[in-house]
Design a protein around this motif. Structure first.
Motif, short mmCIF file in Angstrom:
data_model
loop_
_atom_site.label_atom_id
_atom_site.label_comp_id
_atom_site.label_asym_id
_atom_site.label_seq_id
_atom_site.Cartn_x
_atom_site.Cartn_y
_atom_site.Cartn_z
N LEU A 13 -25.97 -14.31 -8.00
CA LEU A 13 -27.07 -15.14 -7.50
C LEU A 13 -27.37 -14.82 -6.05
CD1 LEU A 13 -26.34 -18.60 -9.14
CD2 LEU A 13 -28.23 -17.05 -9.62
N GLU A 14 -26.28 -14.64 -5.31
CA GLU A 14 -26.43 -14.32 -3.89
C GLU A 14 -27.18 -13.00 -3.72
OE1 GLU A 14 -23.04 -13.74 -0.89
OE2 GLU A 14 -22.77 -15.75 -1.70
N LYS A 15 -26.78 -12.03 -4.58
CA LYS A 15 -27.41 -10.73 -4.53
C LYS A 15 -28.89 -10.85 -4.84
CE LYS A 15 -26.32 -6.11 -6.18
NZ LYS A 15 -25.66 -5.38 -7.25
N LYS A 16 -29.17 -11.66 -5.86
CA LYS A 16 -30.55 -11.87 -6.28
C LYS A 16 -31.33 -12.50 -5.13
CE LYS A 16 -33.24 -13.70 -10.06
NZ LYS A 16 -33.63 -15.09 -10.04
N GLN A 17 -30.68 -13.45 -4.47
CA GLN A 17 -31.34 -14.12 -3.38
C GLN A 17 -31.64 -13.15 -2.24
OE1 GLN A 17 -29.18 -17.48 -1.89
NE2 GLN A 17 -30.82 -18.04 -0.49
N ARG A 18 -30.64 -12.28 -1.99
CA ARG A 18 -30.84 -11.28 -0.93
C ARG A 18 -32.01 -10.38 -1.28
NH1 ARG A 18 -25.36 -10.77 0.22
NH2 ARG A 18 -25.10 -9.05 -1.21
N ALA A 19 -32.06 -9.99 -2.59
CA ALA A 19 -33.16 -9.13 -3.04
C ALA A 19 -34.49 -9.85 -2.86
CB ALA A 19 -32.96 -8.74 -4.50
N GLU A 20 -34.48 -11.15 -3.19
CA GLU A 20 -35.70 -11.95 -3.02
C GLU A 20 -36.13 -11.98 -1.56
OE1 GLU A 20 -37.74 -13.87 -4.99
OE2 GLU A 20 -36.88 -12.96 -6.78
N GLU A 21 -35.12 -12.15 -0.70
CA GLU A 21 -35.42 -12.20 0.73
C GLU A 21 -35.99 -10.88 1.21
OE1 GLU A 21 -32.04 -15.50 1.88
OE2 GLU A 21 -31.77 -13.42 2.53
N GLU A 22 -35.36 -9.80 0.69
CA GLU A 22 -35.82 -8.47 1.06
C GLU A 22 -37.27 -8.28 0.63
OE1 GLU A 22 -34.02 -4.68 -0.36
OE2 GLU A 22 -32.52 -5.24 1.12
N LEU A 23 -37.53 -8.77 -0.59
CA LEU A 23 -38.88 -8.68 -1.14
C LEU A 23 -39.87 -9.44 -0.26
CD1 LEU A 23 -39.75 -7.38 -3.87
CD2 LEU A 23 -39.93 -9.69 -4.75
N MET A 24 -39.42 -10.59 0.20
CA MET A 24 -40.28 -11.41 1.07
C MET A 24 -40.59 -10.66 2.36
SD MET A 24 -40.45 -15.02 0.22
CE MET A 24 -39.93 -15.90 1.68
N VAL A 25 -39.54 -10.04 2.91
CA VAL A 25 -39.73 -9.28 4.16
C VAL A 25 -40.70 -8.14 3.91
CG1 VAL A 25 -38.59 -7.85 5.88
CG2 VAL A 25 -37.44 -9.89 5.02
N ALA A 26 -40.49 -7.45 2.76
CA ALA A 26 -41.34 -6.32 2.43
C ALA A 26 -42.79 -6.77 2.26
CB ALA A 26 -40.85 -5.64 1.16
N ARG A 27 -42.96 -7.91 1.57
CA ARG A 27 -44.31 -8.46 1.37
C ARG A 27 -44.95 -8.79 2.70
NH1 ARG A 27 -43.34 -11.88 -3.72
NH2 ARG A 27 -43.90 -10.34 -5.28
N ASP A 28 -44.12 -9.38 3.56
CA ASP A 28 -44.59 -9.78 4.88
C ASP A 28 -45.06 -8.55 5.64
OD1 ASP A 28 -44.96 -11.78 6.84
OD2 ASP A 28 -43.25 -10.94 7.92
#
Lengths: 101, 421
Positions: free
Chosen positions: B180-195
């Motif tokens: 879950l943590e990994k998934k969350q990190r990926a989500e965060e990364e995705l958010m940064v990338a989107r940003d």
């Protein structure tokens, strides 16, 4: 998507069947991995049954050709379908990079 | 948190089950003791019958009772007429006939139900057979050898279940939380990338009484690499639409890099060929990313309406309802020092340009059909030339969404519309 690799008379024949899109690219990359890092390969792609190629698919083909050529090998592509041919044309790859019969 | 609660409840439930099982096992032991007692009584009754030369077909009745909470046993032997042969002991009151209801009767055995639901007494009518207790049944459990085996089996299963729960507690849950943590990190990364991507595209479009520009970007679920930039400097409208291959953080980084280069170099009036060459070099200088990029660069001189463009493997720009004639050039990032060329044309007043990425033409519906170039041209032909650029962009996006239906959007969609007034 199905990738078949055949060795014949010192040549490597690769045929791709189906669609090379975002979902199948990883599988394709895995399938052609044995072709990387080898000296003097003579590879021929038969794309008669390739219906679609996405930009990620192009990237894999380009990287593969760069790797093969950097090791003194050759890579040719034949029997390209109309729709895929169009992608190769628009991206300038058929004219300036890929060796298409 | 929810997971922890669920596991807590499971552990509580299995503890209750374990307690219940322990009670069952003790019942089985009590049953064994009862059997022994009954055998003795059976012997006594047999002797009595022999003595009195009684009818060998007489039914004897043995009752046993498990009081629900106290779990003690009592039994009684009667003749068929109700005469008590062996008075019960440990019985809190004497059994009456109405306490006993026959449920089943055949040649060899019948079953009495004592006090309603509390227990069953199984009796054996004997001829030459010794009195035999077949089983005791309370309202929930039947105990016999088989039942004992079943309970053992259930016990083992329960033990295994508890073991799995323990494993879950110490191993699966931590593993799960890591995932879950990994998934969350990926989500965060995705958010940064989107940003990053959102920052890489022009937000405020140049306003001039000679031109109108609008563009929009609809990213795919995972980040793609579509970018566009547009700026007006010294009577020259500069615009670029590109698509960096690959997705994720690395693509977003390269995209951002390219966007900055385009913005700064275009502002510095670098020629389109030099800019294309610069981007090509930039991509090839970072081979670890293995990225290439399709790119359409254009300038329009707002005084003369001269349109100069350089297309590096990008989709065909629509100018006044037709595809721009062009000699396809290689995408950037493949061949070092590729000699990019530009083409020129004069735009008539009121010209409209539509630039887009392959997310538009390769937009697919659930049946796998592409939106395609033909449909795009047909769509353009059906539009009102008086529409604002912003309206054109949103309408095309809506048309694409309509066409796609319930299918997933696989690639970013970027659209730019330019109108020369």
């Amino acid at each position: 998507m199905k990738t078949t690799i055949l060795e014949k008379d010192g040549k490597t024949l690769v045929s791709i069947k189906g669609e090379l899109d975002t979902g199948t690219c990883a599988k394709f990359q895995e399938a052609v991995k044995p072709l990387t890092g080898k000296e003097g390969l003579d590879v021929e792609f038969d794309l008669s049954e390739l219906e679609y190629i996405s930009s990620r698919g192009l990237r894999i083909l380009i990287s593969l050709q760069q790797d093969i050529m950097a090791r003194g090998g050759k890579m040719r592509i034949k029997n390209v379908s109309t729709s895929v041919r169009e992608v190769f044309d628009v991206t300038g790859l058929s004219k300036s990079f890929l060796n298409i019969d | 948190m929810l997971l922890l609660t669920v596991f807590g409840l499971l552990i509580a439930a299995s503890t209750l089950l374990a307690v219940r099982l322990a009670r069952d096992v003790s019942l089985v032991r009590q049953y064994d003791a009862l059997m022994d007692d009954l055998k003795i009584i059976a012997g006594e009754v047999s002797e009595k019958l022999d003595d009195d030369d009684a009818d060998p077909y007489a039914f004897l009745e043995v009752t046993a009772r498990i009081q629900k909470n106290e779990r003690h046993f009592s039994y009684i032997l009667r003749e068929q007429d109700g005469t008590i042969l062996a008075p019960s002991f440990m019985l809190d009151r004497e059994l009456k006939m109405e306490d006993i209801h026959m449920l089943r009767k055949d040649n060899t055995a019948f079953v009495a139900h004592v006090w309603g639901v509390e227990c069953f007494v199984v009796r054996y009518a004997f001829e030459d057979h010794p009195l035999e207790l077949l089983g005791i049944y309370d309202d929930q459990y039947v105990f016999g050898d088989l039942d004992y085996a079943i309970h053992l089996f259930v016990g083992i299963l329960l033990g295994l279940f508890l073991l799995i729960l323990l494993l879950a507690w110490f191993w699966i849950i931590p593993a799960l939380s890591r995932v879950l943590e990994k998934k969350q990190r990926a989500e965060e990364e995705l958010m940064v990338a989107r940003d990053l991507q959102q920052k890489a595209v022009t937000k405020t479009f140049p306003r001039d009484d000679r031109c109108e520009v609008s563009a929009l970007l609809q990213p795919a679920r995972t980040v793609g690499g579509d970018i566009y930039r547009c700026l007006l400097s010294d009577n020259k409208l500069f615009f670029a639409v590109g698509d960096v291959s690959d997705k994720g953080m690395a693509a977003a980084y390269v995209m951002f890099l390219l966007s900055s280069v385009i913005q700064s170099q275009a502002g510095a009036h670098l020629s389109l060929t030099a800019l294309a060459g610069e981007i090509n070099r930039l991509l090839l200088d970072n081979p670890e990313y293995e990225m290439f990029c399709t790119l359409f660069l254009g300038t329009i001189d707002l005084d003369t309406r001269e349109f100069e463009y350089c297309n590096a493997g990008h989709t065909k720009t629509v100018v006044n309802g037709r595809f721009l004639p062009q000699d396809p050039q290689l995408i950037a990032g493949v061949v070092r020092d590729f000699p990019y060329k530009t083409e020129k044309m004069m735009l008539p007043p009121g010209s409209r340009l539509l630039l887009y990425t392959d997310g538009v033409t390769e937009n697919r519906n659930t049946g796998g059909a592409f939106f395609g170039e033909q449909r795009l041209l047909e769509w353009v032909a059906a539009q009102d030339p008086a529409d604002s650029c912003e309206k054109t962009c949103t309408r095309l996006l809506a048309a694409l969404d309509d066409f796609r239906g319930k299918a997933q959007q696989n690639d970013d969609i970027a659209i730019m519309c330019i109108k020369i007034l």
